[in-house]
Design a protein around this motif. Structure first.
Motif, short mmCIF file in Angstrom:
data_model
loop_
_atom_site.label_atom_id
_atom_site.label_comp_id
_atom_site.label_asym_id
_atom_site.label_seq_id
_atom_site.Cartn_x
_atom_site.Cartn_y
_atom_site.Cartn_z
N SER A 32 0.80 -1.22 0.00
CA SER A 32 0.00 0.00 0.00
C SER A 32 0.84 1.28 0.00
O SER A 32 0.33 2.34 -0.36
CB SER A 32 -0.98 0.01 1.18
OG SER A 32 -0.28 0.05 2.41
N PRO A 36 -2.01 2.63 -2.92
CA PRO A 36 -3.00 2.72 -1.84
C PRO A 36 -4.19 1.78 -2.00
O PRO A 36 -4.84 1.43 -1.01
CB PRO A 36 -3.45 4.18 -1.89
CG PRO A 36 -2.38 4.91 -2.62
CD PRO A 36 -1.75 3.92 -3.54
N GLN A 37 -4.47 1.32 -3.23
CA GLN A 37 -5.59 0.41 -3.43
C GLN A 37 -5.35 -0.95 -2.80
O GLN A 37 -6.26 -1.75 -2.63
CB GLN A 37 -5.90 0.26 -4.92
CG GLN A 37 -6.45 1.54 -5.52
CD GLN A 37 -6.98 1.31 -6.91
OE1 GLN A 37 -7.65 0.31 -7.17
NE2 GLN A 37 -6.68 2.23 -7.81
N CYS A 38 -4.11 -1.22 -2.42
CA CYS A 38 -3.78 -2.48 -1.76
C CYS A 38 -4.44 -2.59 -0.38
O CYS A 38 -4.61 -3.66 0.15
CB CYS A 38 -2.26 -2.60 -1.62
SG CYS A 38 -1.69 -4.20 -1.01
N MET A 39 -4.83 -1.44 0.19
CA MET A 39 -5.48 -1.43 1.50
C MET A 39 -6.77 -2.24 1.47
O MET A 39 -7.08 -2.98 2.39
CB MET A 39 -5.78 0.00 1.96
CG MET A 39 -4.55 0.82 2.25
SD MET A 39 -3.66 0.26 3.70
CE MET A 39 -4.73 0.81 4.98
#
Length: 138
Positions: A32, A36-39
């Motif tokens: 992330s 940030p989309q890995c969150m």
């Protein structure tokens, strides 16, 4: 009655073959800090695609998907990847995690590092329904 046993045995063999695919596993890979989309991978747009994770040999361990959540400089970061685990004890395998780690889990089914640790894989539900329906028909 014998035909029912043969069908259930064949379906069980298919299920075991499908679920126990040896050293092949697909995991999500992201961090992330850079993405940030890995969150929240299930809401990512465009969607993440799991990648193949394979062990070269059993001596290197078995492939496992990892999801690790840490607090770094006051921010929550998530790492999803593939690791080779020598231990079958998932808690012990995450014991290396730093004191900043607030969650660490290993799992061994395709794409399992996207969802909560204890979700039921869809293929189990599907094959259970197929076996139950076949049993009722015969």
């Amino acid at each position: 009655m014998e035909s029912r046993q043969v069908v259930v045995s064949c379906l069980s063999l298919i299920v075991l073959t499908a679920c126990c695919n040896g050293q092949r596993l697909e995991c999500y890979h992201c961090f992330s800090e850079g993405n940030p989309q890995c969150m929240n991978i299930e809401e990512a747009n465009p969607p993440f695609v799991p990648t193949l994770c394979m062990a070269e040999s059993e001596a290197n361990g078995r492939p496992r998907c990892l999801k690790e959540v840490q607090i770094v400089k006051g921010r929550t970061v998530v790492r999803r990847t593939c690791v080779m685990a020598l231990l079958d004890d998932y808690d012990a395998a995450c014991a290396y995690a730093s004191e900043d780690t607030i969650h660490c889990s290993l799992c061994d089914s395709d794409s399992c590092n996207a969802a909560p640790q204890y979700s039921t894989p869809a293929w189990i539900l599907l094959w259970s329904a197929i076996i139950w329906t076949t049993w009722r028909i015969l």
